[in-house]
Design an enzyme around this catalytic site. Sequence first.
Site, PDB file in Angstrom:
ATOM      1  N   LYS A  81       0.841  -1.195   0.000  1.00 26.83           N
ATOM      2  CA  LYS A  81       0.000   0.000   0.000  1.00 26.83           C
ATOM      3  C   LYS A  81       0.880   1.250   0.000  1.00 26.83           C
ATOM      4  CE  LYS A  81      -4.011   1.951   2.502  1.00 26.83           C
ATOM      5  NZ  LYS A  81      -4.923   1.750   3.657  1.00 26.83           N
ATOM      6  N   SER A 156      -9.824   2.082   2.775  1.00 23.08           N
ATOM      7  CA  SER A 156      -8.968   2.812   1.863  1.00 23.08           C
ATOM      8  C   SER A 156      -8.006   1.924   1.079  1.00 23.08           C
ATOM      9  CB  SER A 156      -8.147   3.849   2.646  1.00 23.08           C
ATOM     10  OG  SER A 156      -7.267   3.209   3.566  1.00 23.08           O
ATOM     11  N   SER A 180      -9.928  -0.442   7.057  1.00 21.62           N
ATOM     12  CA  SER A 180      -9.405  -0.347   5.695  1.00 21.62           C
ATOM     13  C   SER A 180      -8.609  -1.544   5.212  1.00 21.62           C
ATOM     14  CB  SER A 180      -8.556   0.920   5.549  1.00 21.62           C
ATOM     15  OG  SER A 180      -9.372   2.069   5.665  1.00 21.62           O
TER      16      SER A 180
END
Length: 484
Positions: A81, A156, A180
């Site tokens: 990420k 997210s 998330s």
Amino acid sequence: MANWTELSAHELAEKIQAGEVTSREITQAFLDKIAETDGDIGAFLHIGAEEALQVADEVDAQVAAGEKPASPLAGVPLALKDLFVTTDAPTTAASKMLEGYMSPYDATIVTKIREAKIPILGKTNLDEFAMGSSTENSAYKITRNPHDLERTPGGSGGGTAAALAANQAPLGIGTDTGGSIRQPASLTGTVGVKPTYGAVSRYGMIANASSLDQCGPCANSVLDAALLHEAIAGHDEYDATSVDRPVSSVVEAAKQGASGDLSGVKVGRVKQFGGEGTQSGVVEAIDAAFAQLEKQGAEIVEVDCPNFEHVMGAYYIIQTSEVSSNLARFDGMRYGQRKGEGSAEEVMARTRGEGFGDEVKRRIILGTYALSVGYYDAYYLQAQRIRTLVAQDFQKAFDQVDVIAGPATPTTAFKLGDKVDDPLAMYNFDLFTLPLNLAGLPGMSVPAGTASDTGLPVGLQLIAPAFADERLYRVGAAFEAGRA
């Protein structure tokens, strides 16, 4: 030629160490898959092919020399990420504020990944500064759910979850401030784990809300997540919130759970989860999941957590307040791209106006308001009191049960654009994942089939007491085995 992208991470690791395939072949296969499919999915913001292949070659050289592998996952590639700073790739947090930023140091979790000889395929897309539930708030692109390209992969961390679901990567790293990791895992039919707060270092992870943020493993199986969990967990002297205690034996727990036997395990079903507003197909899938757990020997016990009804308000006051504080540094004077000329006030106003997207601005404004004179006691302190009550609800529940289970999300993946103009509806989508972050507890989303009314993935959320992460892996692996 074998389709390496369809195998699990632990299977790939075994084949690399056995000399049946090289890490370079596997890493290249995933890079080819990304090149073939990511134009439609949009999971990656940056591809690090050269760097990934270099690590793969190092692993292959060690295997050829008969050396002991650096880790059980050595040579198996990973998607990271884009919230973790890296020295060899830009770190943007999906924001124009950090466009092109190159860090002078690696995040601790990145250092551990490098030490484990896990090739990093690239950096994945997210909602800007990890604020959002659909990966539509990225400044660069929208990520799409591989199960239906018109729908969200969640957020997210939608980029990492989508990469896993599309077989672009066998492993991934996400972050979880209010769900998330678990929420995108649920919407994409993958496994996502939020470890206990403090069990995995946050050093070098760009902060959203420091008392809530936690990074963790993402994968396509519970055992793969466990192997990655053990690789990244542990105390870090650079992180003041890191807890100095042994890493939970999550791999052993996952292997134990693979038998499918849950005899003697008490599973709590929260009275407040899955009521009005939950999609009928999700309710059916979760009911079936509890029936399966019971069939495997678990005892189902209803637990009452009355303060969960206040979670939404408390979470967003605390989260936005910490956002207001953490993002104050991005002003063009200290951090972030500088925009415009003139006085310091003019430069900061233009920098923040152009550098931040709408959702980030919204949360900064809400948090600044909650922390302002005259409202601090009425809002922020009240929210912290609710946080304590939520933790007490969990404590009472765990006096009765070993783990808690329930839906990870109230619905399956919604269509892109459906909630983008309704922030409150977007916030409500994380209703079932938020309590864990307030209490600092570990949680997992494991696939629970598909909803009968949409045909899209549903995730079963498992919750354990603090630093009892191994319980998630035992029950999760058993549930996974029961579905096989």
